[in-house]
Design a protein around this motif. Sequence first.
Motif, PDB file in Angstrom:
ATOM      1  N   PHE A  76       0.833  -1.209   0.000  1.00  0.00           N
ATOM      2  CA  PHE A  76       0.000   0.000   0.000  1.00  0.00           C
ATOM      3  C   PHE A  76       0.859   1.247   0.000  1.00  0.00           C
ATOM      4  CE2 PHE A  76      -2.059   3.433   2.262  1.00  0.00           C
ATOM      5  CZ  PHE A  76      -3.204   3.580   1.513  1.00  0.00           C
ATOM      6  N   THR A  77       1.824   1.295   0.942  1.00  0.00           N
ATOM      7  CA  THR A  77       2.641   2.503   1.043  1.00  0.00           C
ATOM      8  C   THR A  77       3.515   2.680  -0.188  1.00  0.00           C
ATOM      9  OG1 THR A  77       2.683   2.029   3.395  1.00  0.00           O
ATOM     10  CG2 THR A  77       4.070   3.815   2.641  1.00  0.00           C
ATOM     11  N   SER A  78       3.948   1.550  -0.782  1.00  0.00           N
ATOM     12  CA  SER A  78       4.729   1.666  -2.013  1.00  0.00           C
ATOM     13  C   SER A  78       3.904   2.346  -3.092  1.00  0.00           C
ATOM     14  CB  SER A  78       5.161   0.295  -2.510  1.00  0.00           C
ATOM     15  OG  SER A  78       5.898  -0.370  -1.522  1.00  0.00           O
ATOM     16  N   THR A  79       2.635   1.967  -3.165  1.00  0.00           N
ATOM     17  CA  THR A  79       1.771   2.577  -4.169  1.00  0.00           C
ATOM     18  C   THR A  79       1.632   4.070  -3.931  1.00  0.00           C
ATOM     19  OG1 THR A  79       0.560   0.500  -4.105  1.00  0.00           O
ATOM     20  CG2 THR A  79      -0.444   2.317  -5.322  1.00  0.00           C
ATOM     21  N   SER A  80       1.355   4.443  -2.680  1.00  0.00           N
ATOM     22  CA  SER A  80       1.167   5.877  -2.435  1.00  0.00           C
ATOM     23  C   SER A  80       2.482   6.632  -2.626  1.00  0.00           C
ATOM     24  CB  SER A  80       0.580   6.123  -1.042  1.00  0.00           C
ATOM     25  OG  SER A  80       1.529   5.846  -0.053  1.00  0.00           O
ATOM     26  N   SER A  81       3.604   5.964  -2.330  1.00  0.00           N
ATOM     27  CA  SER A  81       4.894   6.609  -2.588  1.00  0.00           C
ATOM     28  C   SER A  81       5.076   6.837  -4.070  1.00  0.00           C
ATOM     29  CB  SER A  81       6.041   5.741  -2.072  1.00  0.00           C
ATOM     30  OG  SER A  81       5.894   5.485  -0.714  1.00  0.00           O
ATOM     31  N   PHE A  82       4.692   5.827  -4.871  1.00  0.00           N
ATOM     32  CA  PHE A  82       4.798   5.954  -6.319  1.00  0.00           C
ATOM     33  C   PHE A  82       3.974   7.140  -6.815  1.00  0.00           C
ATOM     34  CE2 PHE A  82       3.276   4.933 -10.608  1.00  0.00           C
ATOM     35  CZ  PHE A  82       4.491   4.840 -11.257  1.00  0.00           C
ATOM     36  N   ILE A  83       2.776   7.266  -6.241  1.00  0.00           N
ATOM     37  CA  ILE A  83       1.909   8.378  -6.640  1.00  0.00           C
ATOM     38  C   ILE A  83       2.589   9.712  -6.324  1.00  0.00           C
ATOM     39  CG2 ILE A  83      -0.250   9.544  -6.050  1.00  0.00           C
ATOM     40  CD1 ILE A  83      -1.451   6.724  -5.723  1.00  0.00           C
ATOM     41  N   LEU A  84       3.188   9.797  -5.141  1.00  0.00           N
ATOM     42  CA  LEU A  84       3.847  11.053  -4.771  1.00  0.00           C
ATOM     43  C   LEU A  84       5.015  11.345  -5.712  1.00  0.00           C
ATOM     44  CD1 LEU A  84       3.880  13.372  -2.671  1.00  0.00           C
ATOM     45  CD2 LEU A  84       5.643  12.100  -1.472  1.00  0.00           C
ATOM     46  N   LEU A  85       5.778  10.306  -6.024  1.00  0.00           N
ATOM     47  CA  LEU A  85       6.932  10.539  -6.888  1.00  0.00           C
ATOM     48  C   LEU A  85       6.500  10.946  -8.292  1.00  0.00           C
ATOM     49  CD1 LEU A  85       9.488   7.828  -5.769  1.00  0.00           C
ATOM     50  CD2 LEU A  85       9.126  10.148  -4.969  1.00  0.00           C
ATOM     51  N   MET A  86       5.379  10.394  -8.747  1.00  0.00           N
ATOM     52  CA  MET A  86       4.875  10.786 -10.064  1.00  0.00           C
ATOM     53  C   MET A  86       4.482  12.258 -10.075  1.00  0.00           C
ATOM     54  SD  MET A  86       5.207   8.611 -12.328  1.00  0.00           S
ATOM     55  CE  MET A  86       6.713   8.164 -11.512  1.00  0.00           C
TER      56      MET A  86
END
Lengths: 211, 676
Positions: A76-86
């Motif tokens: 889950f956190t990896s996904t939200s991190s990916f969103i932030l990095l995008m």
Amino acid sequence: MAETVYAHESVAQADAHAAAAHIEHDTNTGISNTKLAMWLFLASECLLFGGLITTYILYRNPLEGPTPHEIYDIPFTSTSSFILLMSSLTMVLAVSAIERGDHQRLRVWLGATALLGATFIAGQVYEFTVFYREGLGFTTSRFSSAFYTLTGFHGVHVTVGIIMLVSLLVLSLRGKLPEHRSETVEVVGLYWHFVDIVWIFIFAVVYLVPS
Amino acid sequence: MALTEARPLALPSGEEDTIERPGGVFARPTASRGWRSWVTTVDHKKIGIMYGATALAFLMIGGLEALLIRLQLWAPRGTLLSADLYNQVYTMHGTTMVFLVVMPIGACFANYLMPLQIGARDVAFPRINAFSYWCYLFGGVFLNTSWLLGGGADGGWFNYAPNNGVIFSPSHGIDFWNLGLIITGIASLTGAVNLIVTVLNMRAPGMTLMKMPVFTWMTLVTQFLLLFAIPVLTAAQVLLMMDRLFDANFFNVAKGANPLLWQHLFWVFGHPEVYLMILPAFGLVSEMLPVFSRKPIFGYPFIVFSGVAIGFMGFGVWAHHMFVSGIGPISVTTFSLTTMFIAVPTGVKILNWTATMWGGKLRFTSPLLFSIGLVTMFTIGGLSGVTHAIAPADSQQTDTYYIVAHFHYVLFGGAFFGFVGAFYFYWPKAFGYMLNETLGKTNFWMMLLGFNLTFAPMHILGLQGMSRRVYTYDAGYGFELWNKVATIGAFILATSVLLFVFNIIYSKVKAKSLPPVGADPWDARTIEWMTPSPTPEYNYDPIPTVTRVDDFWYRKYGETKDGKLVRIAATDDVVQQRSDGKGIHLPSPSYWPIVAALGLPLVAYGLIFSLWLCLIGGIITVAGIYGWALEPPDDPDAAHEDHGPGGHTSDDGTAVEETTEALPEAEAEKEAETVG
């Protein structure tokens, strides 16, 4: 006789007519004041986050309550991190858009960046809620205090960034953000990228490094 | 620069400008006299003066607390203060003197002088500058209101954990300390960003970094120290705030917390802190000694680079404050060595100052006396400081009066002597009249005497084993005599400070019957003395071109082939005459900095007493920031018609403004500026 090595007929005159006497728009460093100020501010922020990250590392093993491994939801956190990095990508596109004078795209990308940031914050709120239900309150252990303070502090920074992005968007919609103000967008972008980069560190230290 | 083109009268299209009245709440302030002009000012000189005046006011409070301490210790088993009150008094004394007196006097000189020394019209962000000052004032007042709201902080100026927890300090004193210093930290941080940008970006034509006056260099180093030290303290204080107000566990030993964390974070801030307090005074002395020795500073590059070296090394010595905390032999050895090394650049400076005076034509004016006072007293303090580097000795000295003696020698004997000397030196530049020299010299000798009577005996007391921070002592340990001497000294010291205040008033009254003081009363060396005294609002007209260190001096004096000094121009011909300042574009005053700063103490009160106040304070600050961001940095209504040659032309779009000083601010929260 006194032979002087340095003299002006009239110093005031020399000052007035020296080619360099008229202050140019250029600064001594060639970097604008605003941008330099933002770089300095971010340098200072590094130390602020440095203090909080250090604290977390010191306290990541709780004596009681849930441990990091019991509660972290890495996918889950990896996904939200990916969103932030995008969102850094969309921020770059926003800066590029205003530099080209493409105000329509500027608004699209500013909005997209703010939206991605808001998604990340929503993910954090959700995560905090889940953790709290699983028994990890702010006061539960030394780990819980350090975790919530560090990630919460970062969340506040992202939120401030979103507010700035939305403010820019509103200005742009009202036609008050012309091309020659592109540096304002760029400076907000600096802040935004910094917040993202800090998250890379926090994500790695908090979620990925085994304790 | 992109942002300058956004100015109202310089629209590329030449259209009617579209500025709206910001918010429509306030008209733009216009007062140039009276209290309104001070509240809304963005002029670096006025802000500098306000820093100085506020710091002197806090000096009175901190001094009063010092006298209470000395009265309590006058005799064994003193009963003036209770143990609890004594704890509060020495904590507030230390906090006030460090954060509200010495640091702000440094800021006072940095604000007033540095832009003048580099030939700028103002700092890079005039409104942020005002905001910094108001944060300092409100933070300081907030901190001191703790006396009326349940008592001051009582954990010493460094408030070690776990003593700073609610269990051991149940009053709100430490909350006030914590939040107040976060607010003054905001002041320091924004000030640091502002002043660094100013030094790096706004120097006069020709002034390269290695042609800057030494004080400007030391300001630059100081502000970098603030930039990197303050956030560490803020991080520690955020943790403490979470602990005290929201029951977190950062310093809660019962939940496995490590109280040493506080010590590390505090001293990572705290040691750079002591250097950033002393470096401005070092810079000021480096300005005064050459003037009164009629010689250039000896080894300019050395004095600059030793300052920079102190700045870097200052971050690598913090744990020498913690030798007795059990950090282990390797840490102790490392920090012993780094602490010994940092004495080297300091020693370089002492050598440079001595060599500057060596062979010079010394004029023993008050500023020179105070400068020599700094060099000698700081040397004593520096030497006792080196003894702290030796860990076994330090273990004996920790928490004794020996430490108290040491840091008063460096901070009072060092920093404060330099500051008072610089007040005497720069007073005519700022206010247009000289301070009385006879009173000044009396002031110096009295201060020197009082200072040494107060603090020299503390070396002995400390080595005899008298603990600091203990509210009393028993008879029969040999402490009585030296405590009495110290108390007498403290009152002489207090009298000398009052004499300084008296001198200000006395000289002001006397000045009315004296001829006005010229631009250059001391036959000085750096370009700030070219401006008329008191400095006009626009600073320079025109901005001078700088060709070498001590540029002003070499406009007055030349050298023969064999190196003899000859006057080549009369001072009156070289200094600038007061002009009407027309055509000079200055940043406009603003209400918003004080509004934005006003919300912060309300938020802090709210955190302690009622979260509703937080909401109100938050709204005020956010409103202030938005008002600020939407307000153009220049008043569109201010008259611009008098632009001289090279001013803007509005129809072909070539915007040639003459000045860059009024650049729009933009910092973290202030990005959303409107366009002109």
